[in-house]
Write a protein that holds these residues in place. Structure first.
Motif, PDB file in Angstrom:
ATOM      1  N   VAL A   1      -4.372  11.266   2.569  1.00 35.71           N
ATOM      2  CA  VAL A   1      -4.659   9.826   2.460  1.00 35.71           C
ATOM      3  C   VAL A   1      -3.395   9.005   2.674  1.00 35.71           C
ATOM      4  O   VAL A   1      -3.369   8.067   3.472  1.00 35.71           O
ATOM      5  CB  VAL A   1      -5.239   9.509   1.047  1.00 35.71           C
ATOM      6  CG1 VAL A   1      -5.386   8.009   0.843  1.00 35.71           C
ATOM      7  CG2 VAL A   1      -6.579  10.213   0.866  1.00 35.71           C
ATOM      8  N   HIS A   2      -2.345   9.386   1.966  1.00 37.45           N
ATOM      9  CA  HIS A   2      -1.099   8.622   2.044  1.00 37.45           C
ATOM     10  C   HIS A   2      -0.502   8.647   3.451  1.00 37.45           C
ATOM     11  O   HIS A   2      -0.116   7.621   3.987  1.00 37.45           O
ATOM     12  CB  HIS A   2      -0.080   9.145   1.031  1.00 37.45           C
ATOM     13  CG  HIS A   2       1.278   8.568   1.246  1.00 37.45           C
ATOM     14  ND1 HIS A   2       1.523   7.205   1.201  1.00 37.45           N
ATOM     15  CD2 HIS A   2       2.467   9.139   1.554  1.00 37.45           C
ATOM     16  CE1 HIS A   2       2.807   6.989   1.469  1.00 37.45           C
ATOM     17  NE2 HIS A   2       3.396   8.145   1.683  1.00 37.45           N
TER      18      HIS A   2
ATOM     19  N   VAL B   1       0.838  -1.207   0.000  1.00 33.45           N
ATOM     20  CA  VAL B   1       0.000   0.000   0.000  1.00 33.45           C
ATOM     21  C   VAL B   1       0.871   1.254   0.000  1.00 33.45           C
ATOM     22  O   VAL B   1       0.621   2.201  -0.744  1.00 33.45           O
ATOM     23  CB  VAL B   1      -1.038   0.000   1.158  1.00 33.45           C
ATOM     24  CG1 VAL B   1      -0.382   0.006   2.522  1.00 33.45           C
ATOM     25  CG2 VAL B   1      -1.975   1.196   1.045  1.00 33.45           C
ATOM     26  N   VAL B   2       1.926   1.251   0.784  1.00 33.21           N
ATOM     27  CA  VAL B   2       2.816   2.412   0.881  1.00 33.21           C
ATOM     28  C   VAL B   2       3.625   2.571  -0.410  1.00 33.21           C
ATOM     29  O   VAL B   2       3.731   3.670  -0.958  1.00 33.21           O
ATOM     30  CB  VAL B   2       3.745   2.287   2.118  1.00 33.21           C
ATOM     31  CG1 VAL B   2       4.759   3.427   2.164  1.00 33.21           C
ATOM     32  CG2 VAL B   2       2.926   2.274   3.410  1.00 33.21           C
TER      33      VAL B   2
ATOM     34  N   ASN C   1       2.905   1.551  -3.430  1.00 38.69           N
ATOM     35  CA  ASN C   1       2.055   1.975  -4.546  1.00 38.69           C
ATOM     36  C   ASN C   1       1.766   3.470  -4.474  1.00 38.69           C
ATOM     37  O   ASN C   1       1.765   4.165  -5.484  1.00 38.69           O
ATOM     38  CB  ASN C   1       0.741   1.185  -4.569  1.00 38.69           C
ATOM     39  CG  ASN C   1       0.976  -0.285  -4.897  1.00 38.69           C
ATOM     40  OD1 ASN C   1       2.027  -0.644  -5.431  1.00 38.69           O
ATOM     41  ND2 ASN C   1       0.026  -1.139  -4.559  1.00 38.69           N
ATOM     42  N   GLN C   2       1.525   3.952  -3.257  1.00 32.55           N
ATOM     43  CA  GLN C   2       1.261   5.383  -3.092  1.00 32.55           C
ATOM     44  C   GLN C   2       2.512   6.202  -3.401  1.00 32.55           C
ATOM     45  O   GLN C   2       2.428   7.267  -4.007  1.00 32.55           O
ATOM     46  CB  GLN C   2       0.762   5.661  -1.676  1.00 32.55           C
ATOM     47  CG  GLN C   2      -0.641   5.117  -1.456  1.00 32.55           C
ATOM     48  CD  GLN C   2      -1.103   5.278  -0.015  1.00 32.55           C
ATOM     49  OE1 GLN C   2      -0.318   5.585   0.884  1.00 32.55           O
ATOM     50  NE2 GLN C   2      -2.376   5.071   0.216  1.00 32.55           N
ATOM     51  N   HIS C   3       3.657   5.713  -2.984  1.00 40.86           N
ATOM     52  CA  HIS C   3       4.899   6.419  -3.294  1.00 40.86           C
ATOM     53  C   HIS C   3       5.113   6.496  -4.806  1.00 40.86           C
ATOM     54  O   HIS C   3       5.514   7.531  -5.327  1.00 40.86           O
ATOM     55  CB  HIS C   3       6.105   5.721  -2.650  1.00 40.86           C
ATOM     56  CG  HIS C   3       6.210   5.973  -1.177  1.00 40.86           C
ATOM     57  ND1 HIS C   3       6.944   5.171  -0.334  1.00 40.86           N
ATOM     58  CD2 HIS C   3       5.687   6.950  -0.407  1.00 40.86           C
ATOM     59  CE1 HIS C   3       6.854   5.650   0.906  1.00 40.86           C
ATOM     60  NE2 HIS C   3       6.090   6.715   0.882  1.00 40.86           N
TER      61      HIS C   3
ATOM     62  N   TYR D   1      -4.039  14.011  -1.643  1.00 41.79           N
ATOM     63  CA  TYR D   1      -3.365  12.717  -1.622  1.00 41.79           C
ATOM     64  C   TYR D   1      -2.451  12.549  -0.422  1.00 41.79           C
ATOM     65  O   TYR D   1      -2.378  11.470   0.141  1.00 41.79           O
ATOM     66  CB  TYR D   1      -2.579  12.526  -2.914  1.00 41.79           C
ATOM     67  CG  TYR D   1      -2.258  11.075  -3.198  1.00 41.79           C
ATOM     68  CD1 TYR D   1      -3.245  10.217  -3.661  1.00 41.79           C
ATOM     69  CD2 TYR D   1      -0.982  10.559  -3.020  1.00 41.79           C
ATOM     70  CE1 TYR D   1      -2.978   8.894  -3.939  1.00 41.79           C
ATOM     71  CE2 TYR D   1      -0.698   9.232  -3.301  1.00 41.79           C
ATOM     72  CZ  TYR D   1      -1.701   8.402  -3.755  1.00 41.79           C
ATOM     73  OH  TYR D   1      -1.443   7.094  -4.029  1.00 41.79           O
TER      74      TYR D   1
ATOM     75  N   ASP E   1      -2.459   6.459   5.844  1.00 39.50           N
ATOM     76  CA  ASP E   1      -2.179   5.037   5.641  1.00 39.50           C
ATOM     77  C   ASP E   1      -0.805   4.658   6.173  1.00 39.50           C
ATOM     78  O   ASP E   1      -0.633   3.625   6.815  1.00 39.50           O
ATOM     79  CB  ASP E   1      -2.263   4.674   4.150  1.00 39.50           C
ATOM     80  CG  ASP E   1      -3.703   4.718   3.633  1.00 39.50           C
ATOM     81  OD1 ASP E   1      -4.638   4.827   4.454  1.00 39.50           O
ATOM     82  OD2 ASP E   1      -3.885   4.641   2.395  1.00 39.50           O
ATOM     83  N   GLU E   2       0.168   5.515   5.881  1.00 33.45           N
ATOM     84  CA  GLU E   2       1.530   5.219   6.305  1.00 33.45           C
ATOM     85  C   GLU E   2       1.638   5.255   7.834  1.00 33.45           C
ATOM     86  O   GLU E   2       2.287   4.406   8.437  1.00 33.45           O
ATOM     87  CB  GLU E   2       2.491   6.225   5.672  1.00 33.45           C
ATOM     88  CG  GLU E   2       3.936   5.794   5.711  1.00 33.45           C
ATOM     89  CD  GLU E   2       4.852   6.774   5.000  1.00 33.45           C
ATOM     90  OE1 GLU E   2       4.922   6.732   3.750  1.00 33.45           O
ATOM     91  OE2 GLU E   2       5.505   7.578   5.671  1.00 33.45           O
TER      92      GLU E   2
ATOM     93  N   GLU F   1       2.864   6.527  -7.094  1.00 33.38           N
ATOM     94  CA  GLU F   1       1.908   7.508  -7.613  1.00 33.38           C
ATOM     95  C   GLU F   1       2.418   8.935  -7.358  1.00 33.38           C
ATOM     96  O   GLU F   1       2.349   9.798  -8.233  1.00 33.38           O
ATOM     97  CB  GLU F   1       0.542   7.287  -6.949  1.00 33.38           C
ATOM     98  CG  GLU F   1      -0.531   8.254  -7.375  1.00 33.38           C
ATOM     99  CD  GLU F   1      -0.946   8.138  -8.846  1.00 33.38           C
ATOM    100  OE1 GLU F   1      -1.544   9.089  -9.347  1.00 33.38           O
ATOM    101  OE2 GLU F   1      -0.661   7.101  -9.496  1.00 33.38           O
ATOM    102  N   LEU F   2       2.963   9.183  -6.175  1.00 33.43           N
ATOM    103  CA  LEU F   2       3.504  10.505  -5.854  1.00 33.43           C
ATOM    104  C   LEU F   2       4.661  10.863  -6.795  1.00 33.43           C
ATOM    105  O   LEU F   2       4.712  11.973  -7.324  1.00 33.43           O
ATOM    106  CB  LEU F   2       3.982  10.560  -4.396  1.00 33.43           C
ATOM    107  CG  LEU F   2       2.879  10.699  -3.348  1.00 33.43           C
ATOM    108  CD1 LEU F   2       3.425  10.398  -1.948  1.00 33.43           C
ATOM    109  CD2 LEU F   2       2.270  12.100  -3.359  1.00 33.43           C
TER     110      LEU F   2
END
Length: 139
Positions: free
Chosen positions: A58-59, A13-14, A16-18, A55, A62-63, A20-21
Motif C-alpha cells: 500500500v505504502h 499521505v507519505v 503519515n505512512q512513514h 503495508y 501511494d509513494e 506508522e512504519l
C-alpha cells in the motif's frame, strides 16, 4: 528507533505512512528485546511480518503514484529499491516457515527492518521532499 520530525518530506499521505512504519518497527524491536516468554513474542513477530507484507504494498504504491504525479526524476530507481525491500520481506517470511521463529532470525529481521527504514526514509525519501520544494510547492 523513533520517528523524527526531520524525516518529514511535506507530503501528508507519505509522512503519515512513514510514521506508522516507524511506530510498528519500534514497537516490534522493543517487544522482541524485552525479557519474557519467547512463545508470546512469536505472535508479535508474526503480526509484524504480516503487517509489513501488506503495508509496504500500500505504502509503496501511494509513494510511487505520488512520484509519478510530480514527475520525480528518480522514480525508476526508487521503484527498484521498493521492489527489493518487498522481496526481502517475502524471503524472511519463507525463512521463518522453514527455520522457525528462532531468536537469531527474528533479531536479524528486526535489524534489517530498522536499517532499511532509516536509510530509506531518512535519506532516499528526503529527495522527494527536496524536489517538491525546488519545484516551489506541493506536488
Amino acid at each position: 528507533m523513533m520517528w523524527k520530525e526531520k524525516y518529514r518530506i511535506g507530503v501528508d499521505v507519505v509522512d503519515n505512512q512513514h510514521q506508522e512504519l516507524f511506530h510498528r518497527v519500534s514497537d516490534f524491536l522493543i517487544s522482541v528485546q524485552r525479557k519474557g516468554d519467547w512463545g508470546q513474542k512469536i505472535a508479535k513477530v508474526k503480526e509484524t511480518l504480516a503487517f509489513m507484507q501488506e503495508y509496504v504494498i500500500v505504502h509503496f504504491r501511494d509513494e510511487e503514484n505520488y512520484q509519478l504525479q510530480i514527475n520525480f526524476p528518480e522514480y525508476e530507481e526508487h521503484k527498484d529499491v521498493h521492489a527489493r525491500f518487498r522481496d526481502m520481506i517475502n524471503q524472511y517470511a519463507v525463512r521463518f516457515e522453514k527455520e522457525g521463529f528462532t531468536q537469531e532470525l527474528v533479531q536479524e529481521f528486526g535489524g534489517k527492518l530498522m536499517t532499511w527504514l532509516i536509510m530509506h526514509v531518512a535519506d532516499m525519501d528526503q529527495r522527494i521532499g527536496a524536489y517538491v520544494r525546488k519545484q516551489g510547492g506541493k506536488g
